[in-house]
Design a protein around this motif. Structure first.
Motif, PDB file in Angstrom:
ATOM      1  N   LYS A  78       0.832  -1.208   0.000  1.00  0.00           N
ATOM      2  CA  LYS A  78       0.000   0.000   0.000  1.00  0.00           C
ATOM      3  C   LYS A  78       0.866   1.258   0.000  1.00  0.00           C
ATOM      4  N   MET A  82       0.583   4.204  -2.767  1.00  0.00           N
ATOM      5  CA  MET A  82       0.479   5.622  -2.425  1.00  0.00           C
ATOM      6  C   MET A  82       1.642   6.407  -3.047  1.00  0.00           C
ATOM      7  N   LYS A 119      -2.308   9.549   1.066  1.00  0.00           N
ATOM      8  CA  LYS A 119      -2.471   8.755   2.279  1.00  0.00           C
ATOM      9  C   LYS A 119      -3.769   7.979   2.188  1.00  0.00           C
ATOM     10  N   ASP A 120      -3.661   6.676   2.476  1.00  0.00           N
ATOM     11  CA  ASP A 120      -4.895   5.896   2.501  1.00  0.00           C
ATOM     12  C   ASP A 120      -5.467   5.934   3.913  1.00  0.00           C
ATOM     13  N   VAL A 132      -8.800   7.444  -0.106  1.00  0.00           N
ATOM     14  CA  VAL A 132      -7.426   7.908  -0.291  1.00  0.00           C
ATOM     15  C   VAL A 132      -7.478   9.426  -0.359  1.00  0.00           C
TER      16      VAL A 132
END
Length: 181
Positions: A78, A82, A119-120, A132
């Motif tokens: 992840k 990102m 940023k998730d 997100v």
């Protein structure tokens, strides 16, 4: 061995019949941008993964966070997504700024820096983000109209579009047959 097939840009945009207004050009996206690919290799189940991305030969390492069973010695998948979103957003803005400079709508040097943070938002105890968030900072001597034009270009970011589900033919996963030993 599992194989993940992401459709290349030439497939995604094969039905391109109109120009890209963002870049003020009649060139179809499949003619402008190359497809991308990546390969990951993991020995065992310690979550340490080596990735070869694109046409470069420098490996990128990935790991899982500690709460996911890894040691978090390298970015998580992840984190890498990102990173790709932040980089692609920045490059999309830079591409638009370059086009604005060529057309005389922006002076060379007026945009001095592009900062993008992605940023998730993942709830504790889950793996799938609910949202997100992308925050963009444009530095330099820009008018509000120029800032609006640049920000309008963000909708064309290919990574953002992929994350929003705009893959025309989806993501296809293929399991290769076991090799005889």
């Amino acid at each position: 061995m599992s194989k993940l097939i992401l459709q290349p840009a030439s497939v995604l945009f094969r039905r391109c019949t109109k120009s890209l207004p963002l870049f003020n050009t009649s060139i179809c996206a499949s003619q402008r941008f190359a497809s991308s690919e990546a390969r990951s290799t993991a020995d065992g189940v310690d979550f340490k993964t080596t990735i070869l991305a694109g046409k470069i030969s420098a490996p990128v390492k990935a790991d899982m966070p500690v709460d996911g069973g890894g040691n978090y010695e390298h970015p998580s998948p992840k984190d890498l997504v990102m990173s790709g979103l932040a980089a692609c957003t920045s490059m999309t803005l830079q591409t638009r700024a370059s086009a604005m400079i060529k057309s005389g709508k922006l002076k060379e040097g007026d945009l001095t820096r592009v900062i993008v943070e992605a940023k998730d938002n993942t709830e504790a105890g889950t793996h799938m983000p609910t949202q997100v968030e992308v925050v963009i900072e444009l530095e330099g001597a820009l008018t509000e109209a120029q800032r609006r034009q640049l920000m309008a270009s963000v909708k064309a970011c290919p990574v953002k579009r992929m994350l929003q589900g705009e893959l025309a033919d989806g993501v296809h996963v293929t399991l290769l047959p076991r090799e005889e030993q």
